[in-house]
Design a protein around this motif. Structure first.
Motif, PDB file in Angstrom:
ATOM      1  N   VAL A   5      -6.757 -26.352 -34.283  1.00 13.36           N
ATOM      2  CA  VAL A   5      -7.014 -27.605 -33.583  1.00 13.36           C
ATOM      3  C   VAL A   5      -5.684 -28.338 -33.452  1.00 13.36           C
ATOM      4  N   VAL A   6      -5.320 -28.681 -32.207  1.00 17.40           N
ATOM      5  CA  VAL A   6      -4.058 -29.350 -31.912  1.00 17.40           C
ATOM      6  C   VAL A   6      -4.364 -30.726 -31.321  1.00 17.40           C
ATOM      7  N   PHE A   7      -3.629 -31.742 -31.785  1.00 16.55           N
ATOM      8  CA  PHE A   7      -3.783 -33.092 -31.251  1.00 16.55           C
ATOM      9  C   PHE A   7      -2.589 -33.397 -30.362  1.00 16.55           C
ATOM     10  N   ARG A   8      -2.851 -33.910 -29.165  1.00 15.75           N
ATOM     11  CA  ARG A   8      -1.785 -34.258 -28.230  1.00 15.75           C
ATOM     12  C   ARG A   8      -2.078 -35.659 -27.683  1.00 15.75           C
ATOM     13  N   ASN A   9      -1.097 -36.557 -27.788  1.00 16.58           N
ATOM     14  CA  ASN A   9      -1.246 -37.954 -27.360  1.00 16.58           C
ATOM     15  C   ASN A   9      -2.417 -38.628 -28.056  1.00 16.58           C
ATOM     16  N   LEU A  10      -2.639 -38.246 -29.293  1.00 12.27           N
ATOM     17  CA  LEU A  10      -3.779 -38.735 -30.059  1.00 12.27           C
ATOM     18  C   LEU A  10      -3.418 -38.686 -31.535  1.00 12.27           C
ATOM     19  N   THR A  11      -3.807 -39.693 -32.272  1.00  7.65           N
ATOM     20  CA  THR A  11      -3.543 -39.705 -33.711  1.00  7.65           C
ATOM     21  C   THR A  11      -4.460 -38.694 -34.397  1.00  7.65           C
ATOM     22  N   PRO A  12      -3.886 -37.755 -35.143  1.00  3.59           N
ATOM     23  CA  PRO A  12      -4.728 -36.752 -35.830  1.00  3.59           C
ATOM     24  C   PRO A  12      -5.655 -37.422 -36.842  1.00  3.59           C
ATOM     25  N   SER A  13      -6.895 -36.966 -36.870  1.00  2.24           N
ATOM     26  CA  SER A  13      -7.840 -37.472 -37.861  1.00  2.24           C
ATOM     27  C   SER A  13      -8.615 -36.294 -38.446  1.00  2.24           C
ATOM     28  N   MET A  44      -5.677 -37.321 -25.118  1.00  9.31           N
ATOM     29  CA  MET A  44      -6.083 -38.469 -24.320  1.00  9.31           C
ATOM     30  C   MET A  44      -5.372 -38.354 -22.988  1.00  9.31           C
ATOM     31  N   GLU A  45      -6.139 -38.359 -21.901  1.00  7.48           N
ATOM     32  CA  GLU A  45      -5.565 -38.254 -20.567  1.00  7.48           C
ATOM     33  C   GLU A  45      -6.114 -39.395 -19.725  1.00  7.48           C
ATOM     34  N   SER A  46      -5.249 -40.264 -19.291  1.00  2.43           N
ATOM     35  CA  SER A  46      -5.641 -41.445 -18.505  1.00  2.43           C
ATOM     36  C   SER A  46      -6.661 -42.303 -19.257  1.00  2.43           C
ATOM     37  N   GLY A  47      -6.494 -42.394 -20.556  1.00  2.00           N
ATOM     38  CA  GLY A  47      -7.383 -43.217 -21.369  1.00  2.00           C
ATOM     39  C   GLY A  47      -8.720 -42.585 -21.683  1.00  2.00           C
ATOM     40  N   ARG A  48      -8.930 -41.331 -21.270  1.00  2.00           N
ATOM     41  CA  ARG A  48     -10.191 -40.630 -21.541  1.00  2.00           C
ATOM     42  C   ARG A  48      -9.934 -39.416 -22.422  1.00  2.00           C
ATOM     43  N   PRO A  49     -10.799 -39.186 -23.388  1.00  2.00           N
ATOM     44  CA  PRO A  49     -10.663 -38.000 -24.232  1.00  2.00           C
ATOM     45  C   PRO A  49     -10.834 -36.718 -23.415  1.00  2.00           C
ATOM     46  N   ARG A  50     -10.036 -35.730 -23.743  1.00  2.00           N
ATOM     47  CA  ARG A  50     -10.090 -34.436 -23.069  1.00  2.00           C
ATOM     48  C   ARG A  50      -9.974 -33.331 -24.121  1.00  2.00           C
ATOM     49  N   VAL A  51     -10.761 -32.288 -23.953  1.00  2.00           N
ATOM     50  CA  VAL A  51     -10.724 -31.138 -24.852  1.00  2.00           C
ATOM     51  C   VAL A  51     -10.472 -29.892 -24.009  1.00  2.00           C
ATOM     52  N   ASP A  52      -9.405 -29.166 -24.335  1.00  6.25           N
ATOM     53  CA  ASP A  52      -9.093 -27.893 -23.694  1.00  6.25           C
ATOM     54  C   ASP A  52      -9.176 -26.812 -24.761  1.00  6.25           C
ATOM     55  N   ASP A  69     -16.207 -39.747 -22.126  1.00  5.65           N
ATOM     56  CA  ASP A  69     -15.822 -41.032 -22.707  1.00  5.65           C
ATOM     57  C   ASP A  69     -15.782 -40.980 -24.226  1.00  5.65           C
ATOM     58  N   ASP A  70     -16.411 -39.978 -24.818  1.00  9.61           N
ATOM     59  CA  ASP A  70     -16.465 -39.822 -26.266  1.00  9.61           C
ATOM     60  C   ASP A  70     -15.890 -38.451 -26.631  1.00  9.61           C
ATOM     61  N   MET A  71     -14.953 -38.420 -27.569  1.00  8.56           N
ATOM     62  CA  MET A  71     -14.308 -37.158 -27.955  1.00  8.56           C
ATOM     63  C   MET A  71     -15.320 -36.188 -28.560  1.00  8.56           C
ATOM     64  N   TYR A  72     -16.244 -36.692 -29.357  1.00 12.14           N
ATOM     65  CA  TYR A  72     -17.249 -35.825 -29.980  1.00 12.14           C
ATOM     66  C   TYR A  72     -18.147 -35.179 -28.918  1.00 12.14           C
ATOM     67  N   ALA A  73     -18.515 -35.950 -27.915  1.00  9.95           N
ATOM     68  CA  ALA A  73     -19.337 -35.409 -26.824  1.00  9.95           C
ATOM     69  C   ALA A  73     -18.551 -34.376 -26.025  1.00  9.95           C
ATOM     70  N   ALA A  74     -17.259 -34.616 -25.825  1.00  4.46           N
ATOM     71  CA  ALA A  74     -16.425 -33.658 -25.097  1.00  4.46           C
ATOM     72  C   ALA A  74     -16.338 -32.339 -25.869  1.00  4.46           C
ATOM     73  N   ILE A  75     -16.245 -32.413 -27.192  1.00  6.40           N
ATOM     74  CA  ILE A  75     -16.213 -31.200 -28.023  1.00  6.40           C
ATOM     75  C   ILE A  75     -17.528 -30.435 -27.866  1.00  6.40           C
ATOM     76  N   ASP A  76     -18.647 -31.144 -27.899  1.00  5.06           N
ATOM     77  CA  ASP A  76     -19.959 -30.496 -27.734  1.00  5.06           C
ATOM     78  C   ASP A  76     -20.081 -29.832 -26.366  1.00  5.06           C
ATOM     79  N   LEU A  77     -19.643 -30.536 -25.314  1.00  8.75           N
ATOM     80  CA  LEU A  77     -19.748 -29.987 -23.965  1.00  8.75           C
ATOM     81  C   LEU A  77     -18.884 -28.739 -23.788  1.00  8.75           C
ATOM     82  N   VAL A  78     -17.664 -28.775 -24.282  1.00  9.22           N
ATOM     83  CA  VAL A  78     -16.785 -27.607 -24.133  1.00  9.22           C
ATOM     84  C   VAL A  78     -17.312 -26.446 -24.976  1.00  9.22           C
TER      85      VAL A  78
END
Length: 108
Positions: A5-13, A44-52, A69-78
């Motif tokens: 798991v890599v964090f880019r433009n985002l504080t790792p948590s 974070m891309e344009s203020g929106r969470p993104r998961v690749d 809009d939610d990082m957790y939801a983006a993880i579920d969708l991907v």
């Protein structure tokens, strides 16, 4: 399978990383090759969470990306999208195997 798991433009948590690792274990069960590598980039891309996510290995080369809009939801969708792609690839491989076996039997 190796999961990174890599964090880019985002504080790792740690909670976010642990959530991603837990969700991608479902994909790990679908891919049986131990040398396969899954790299998830949370950004974070344009203020929106993104998961690749990119899966590379001998039997699988799969890429998926989601914004939400939610990082957790983006993880579920991907994660769902990866599951669909892996199932489809598996069905294609089994269909090819069935066709090949059927042709070999027909020739005999």
């Amino acid at each position: 399978m190796q999961i990174e798991v890599v964090f880019r433009n985002l504080t790792p948590s740690d909670p976010l990383k642990n959530y991603a690792l837990k969700r991608f274990q479902k994909i790990e069960r679908m891919v049986e090759d131990e040398e396969t590598k899954l790299v998830a980039t949370l950004s974070m891309e344009s203020g929106r969470p993104r998961v690749d996510v990119q899966i590379t290995g001998q039997n699988a080369d799969v890429v998926a990306s989601e914004k939400n809009d939610d990082m957790y939801a983006a993880i579920d969708l991907v994660n769902d999208r990866l599951g669909q792609q892996l199932r489809k690839a598996s069905e294609r491989r089994s269909q090819i195997s069935r066709d090949t076996i059927g042709e070999a039997l027909a020739e005999e």
